[in-house]
Design an enzyme around this catalytic site. Structure first.
Site, mmCIF file in Angstrom:
data_model
loop_
_atom_site.group_PDB
_atom_site.id
_atom_site.type_symbol
_atom_site.label_atom_id
_atom_site.label_comp_id
_atom_site.label_asym_id
_atom_site.label_seq_id
_atom_site.Cartn_x
_atom_site.Cartn_y
_atom_site.Cartn_z
ATOM 1 N N GLU A 24 -16.825 -18.782 -13.727
ATOM 2 C CA GLU A 24 -15.672 -19.689 -13.772
ATOM 3 C C GLU A 24 -14.857 -19.441 -12.498
ATOM 4 O O GLU A 24 -13.717 -18.979 -12.557
ATOM 5 C CB GLU A 24 -14.841 -19.408 -15.020
ATOM 6 C CG GLU A 24 -13.745 -20.412 -15.287
ATOM 7 C CD GLU A 24 -12.896 -20.033 -16.484
ATOM 8 O OE1 GLU A 24 -11.927 -20.750 -16.755
ATOM 9 O OE2 GLU A 24 -13.185 -19.010 -17.139
ATOM 10 N N GLU B 111 -11.918 -21.280 -3.875
ATOM 11 C CA GLU B 111 -11.627 -19.956 -4.420
ATOM 12 C C GLU B 111 -12.828 -19.033 -4.269
ATOM 13 O O GLU B 111 -12.987 -18.070 -5.005
ATOM 14 C CB GLU B 111 -11.174 -20.072 -5.876
ATOM 15 C CG GLU B 111 -9.817 -20.768 -6.006
ATOM 16 C CD GLU B 111 -9.260 -20.767 -7.416
ATOM 17 O OE1 GLU B 111 -9.811 -20.048 -8.275
ATOM 18 O OE2 GLU B 111 -8.275 -21.487 -7.663
#
Length: 749
Positions: free
Chosen positions: A550, A559
């Site tokens: 995730e 990210e």
């Protein structure tokens, strides 16, 4: 009096105003308007016949302005809350007549000074009279530099049309010279001269004919504060009442959604008697008029606007949650450099839709990986990398057979096809039993989602017993049938089970503490092994069949999912499955005046070279989004994660010219096969709130003429310690390369 009650809506669009002529009895004018249902008035502050050059001071040494009212006749709160000043419409600061120009300059400054003295929140400026409005903008900009709180709203007609006929009201303007007239260009020229000042806003005059939807769409990225709709723009329906065309209705609804207030202007053109109003049926769609003791002349138009507001759907719960984040710039997370706080984890963990998609992906992967005949013997190794506080661990175990969707499906079919048909059809059944069944099914679904078998037992037993009690102990709900429902749930939970061995890898030591508590609470000690380590450094004792992560950001890879999974895939089997299996970033050009002004307020280069996470609201999306970078996992070719992409956007020709303040970024991910997750507008996963779009600003707003292509370049760069983006525009004009060498914004490795 607000237009109505719309659950969740606390915006200024609930309030409607009325435009009035000059009146020397301001208290009477305000009282009449407020008692007639309006919330504020738009009124001239000075006698429109006033001209400084024609006034004589009578030897007293000073002039007394012919104002509408002394500041003493209304309280400061009344002036501030219920009056919007209207600057004299005759002023022409770019007139060739020097006398007119000087009179206009003096009057503008005097009226603004008086409005500021009255503590008005805003004043409406008359529209420019010609394309060249340099002196007008220069004077307004001077005023803006010295004004503290009051906003100035430039009045502009919502119009984009062919050149006007000589007989039109503006036939003498520079815009009647043989080219398309686009009022947005008035506004853009004016605000550029005023340096995009944050207190300069727009009021749109809504005419009887509207430009194309694409042309109108540009305005939703501008600081539109109010829209003036004239009574002669209203149609007359079959019963003689005022109404608006479908396109006007849609436009007004969009204004409501963007916190734009409506102002009604003009005279009464629909003669409606009080008797006919009282005769309206209460449930008729035309019954949007209300009877009040004192009726304002324009009340029928106000009632119609209120009717449009009141028929809007309530704000969904998700939008209510997101209200505070609208157009609010946030710095993206630094997931490898910083440890997330508990509050951040908790917010993301509430996104049921996201974890439902992950559950579906894990379910499909397990079924593909383990045939039914091997389900009870073959153990799958599943690794959750970046486990956080455990939501993906829970989702994976649910799909492994500890609790499955099949259980709910079985309960639903038993209730629908066995229990409900057995009930006696009566008023009691309709009023009490059927609603109870709905609540029961909802609670069972919640129990299944949270793997709470004790709650399942409770509700599966309690519901039939309650109905049996209320039904006098008769009917289908006998003891053996209660037991049957419980057995069906538990059997279904085991039918499609797969055996799992789970590794939960997490670098945040604080989240690891929560993981240990969760495993102990759920009794997963024999199934789940917790690893407190950076996934890129961990030496796994065995290879994984399925790798679940995730790590996606608003731009997909922002990210550092590629860098993290490149390290983690070393402990994935050669034929192993990565969830997600791929993801693609997208960008699109946007007009976003508020975002640009917020970035500009920092007064430095670094903020213009930073990407922000933001819930986009007051933006105009100028062209469909296009894909930028794609990453696939597992990636065994050792391909560099650096990327470059050139894109060319075509803004629809009927939009007209536009200004680009930056680029909105999105992502779309394939979790496994046909299970996808994303926020790209055309394919966005509904009701998901874990990700807001990302915004890449431009240092200088870019004007794009009608029909001109917009050529954009994006780079994803990296070094040993960081990853960053660079971006620039090369057509129709050239911008500097933003964030060169990651000097302002980067994500640390």
């Amino acid at each position: 009096m607000p237009l109505g009650q719309r659950p969740g809506d606390k915006s200024e669009s609930r309030y409607c105003g009325v435009e009035t002529e000059f009146h020397d009895d301001m208290p009477h004018l305000l009282t009449e308007s407020l008692s007639g249902g309006f919330d504020f008035i738009v009124a001239p502050l000075i006698d429109p016949s006033y001209r400084p050059s024609s006034m004589s001071n009578g030897g007293s040494g000073s002039l007394v302005l012919p104002v509408a009212a002394s500041d003493l006749i209304l309280s400061p709160s009344q002036w501030s809350s219920h009056v919007v000043g209207k600057i004299s419409s005759w002023i022409d600061l770019d007139s060739d007549d020097e006398k007119v120009r000087l009179d206009s300059e003096i009057t503008l400054k005097q009226e603004i000074a008086w409005a500021s003295h009255l503590s008005l929140q805003a004043c409406i400026l008359p529209p420019p009279r010609r394309a060249s409005c340099g002196n007008y903008a220069k004077c307004v900009n001077q005023i803006l530099q010295s004004t503290n709180n009051m906003q100035l709203w430039l009045r502009v007609p919502l119009e984009k049309s062919e050149p006007m006929d000589d007989g039109s009201a503006n036939a003498n303007s520079d815009f009647s010279g043989g080219r398309m007239f686009d009022s947005w260009e008035w506004w853009n020229s004016f605000r550029l001269l005023c340096e995009h000042h944050s207190q300069l806003c727009v009021v749109l005059d809504i005419l009887s004919s509207l430009p194309s939807n694409n042309s109108i769409g540009r305005w939703f990225g501008e600081p539109v504060r109010a829209a003036v709709i004239y009574t002669n723009s209203f149609l007359t329906n079959a019963r003689g009442y005022p109404c608006l065309s479908k396109r006007h209705q849609k436009l007004i609804t969009e204004f409501f959604n963007h916190s734009v207030q409506i102002v009604i202007s003009g005279s009464l053109l629909h003669n409606i008697s009080d008797e006919s109003i009282k005769a309206l049926p209460a449930n008729d769609d035309d019954s949007h008029l209300e009877v009040i003791p004192t009726r304002h002349a324009l009340r029928p138009y106000l009632d119609y606007i209120a009717y449009l507001y009141q028929r809007m759907d309530p704000l969904p719960e998700q939008e209510r949650f997101e209200l505070g984040y609208r157009d609010f710039l946030q710095s993206p997370l630094q997931p490898l450099m910083d440890n997330l706080e508990a509050q951040t984890y908790e917010t993301f963990e509430k996104d049921i839709v996201k974890y439902s998609q992950y559950q579906r992906a894990v379910c499909k992967a397990l079924i593909d990986r383990v045939p039914d005949e091997n389900a009870s013997t073959k153990i799958m190794v599943l690794m959750v990398v970046g486990a956080g506080r455990g939501p993906l661990v829970r989702a994976s175990l649910q799909e492994a057979g500890h609790i499955t969707r099949t259980a709910f499906d079985c309960v639903y079919h038993v209730v629908r096809f066995v229990i409900l048909p057995s009930l006696e059809f009566s008023e009691y059944t309709i009023r009490f039993v059927i609603p109870a069944v709905g609540i029961f099914l909802f609670k069972v679904q919640i129990c299944l989602f949270y793997s709470d078998l004790s709650l399942q037992n409770f509700y599966c037993t309690l519901f039939p017993l309650l109905i049996a009690k209320e039904n006098g102990g008769k009917g289908f709900f006998q003891g053996e049938n209660v037991l049957c429902i419980k057995v069906i749930i538990l059997q279904a939970a085991e039918e499609t089970g797969r055996k799992l061995k789970v590794y939960a890898v997490e670098k945040n030591p604080n989240a690891v503490i929560t993981l240990h508590s969760l495993v102990k609470l759920e009794g997963w000690e024999d199934i789940v092994t917790i690893i407190s380590s950076d996934m890129r450094c961990w030496n796994a004792p065995e290879k994984a069949d399925i790798l679940v992560s995730e790590l996606l950001g608003s731009f997909g890879d922002n990210e550092l999912s590629p860098e993290c999974l490149d390290g983690a895939q070393t402990f994935l089997k050669a034929d192993g499955i990565s969830i997600p299996s791929s993801y693609t970033s997208f960008i699109q050009p946007v007009t976003a005046t508020k975002l640009y002004n917020d970035v500009k307020s920092h007064k430095d280069l670094a903020h213009f070279e930073t990407a922000y996470v933001v819930k986009l609201h007051r933006v105009a999306r100028l062209a469909p989004s296009q894909p930028v970078f794609t990453f696939t996992h597992p990636e065994y070719s050792k391909k560099s994660n650096e990327r470059y992409k050139k894109l060319c956007f075509e803004i629809p020709s009927d939009s007209g010219s536009a200004v680009v303040h930056g680029f909105a970024g999105y992502f779309d991910a394939t979790l496994y096969k046909d299970v996808h997750l994303g926020i790209e507008p055309s394919t966005a996963t509904p009701n998901m709130f874990s990700w807001f779009p990302i915004f890449f600003p431009l240092r200088t707003p870019l004007f794009v003429p009608t029909g001109s292509p917009l050529e954009v370049h994006f780079w994803r760069c990296s070094s040993a310690s960081k990853v960053w983006y660079e971006w620039c525009v090369t057509s129709p004009t050239t911008s500097p390369v933003h964030n060169s060498n990651g000097r302002s914004y980067w994500v640390g490795l």
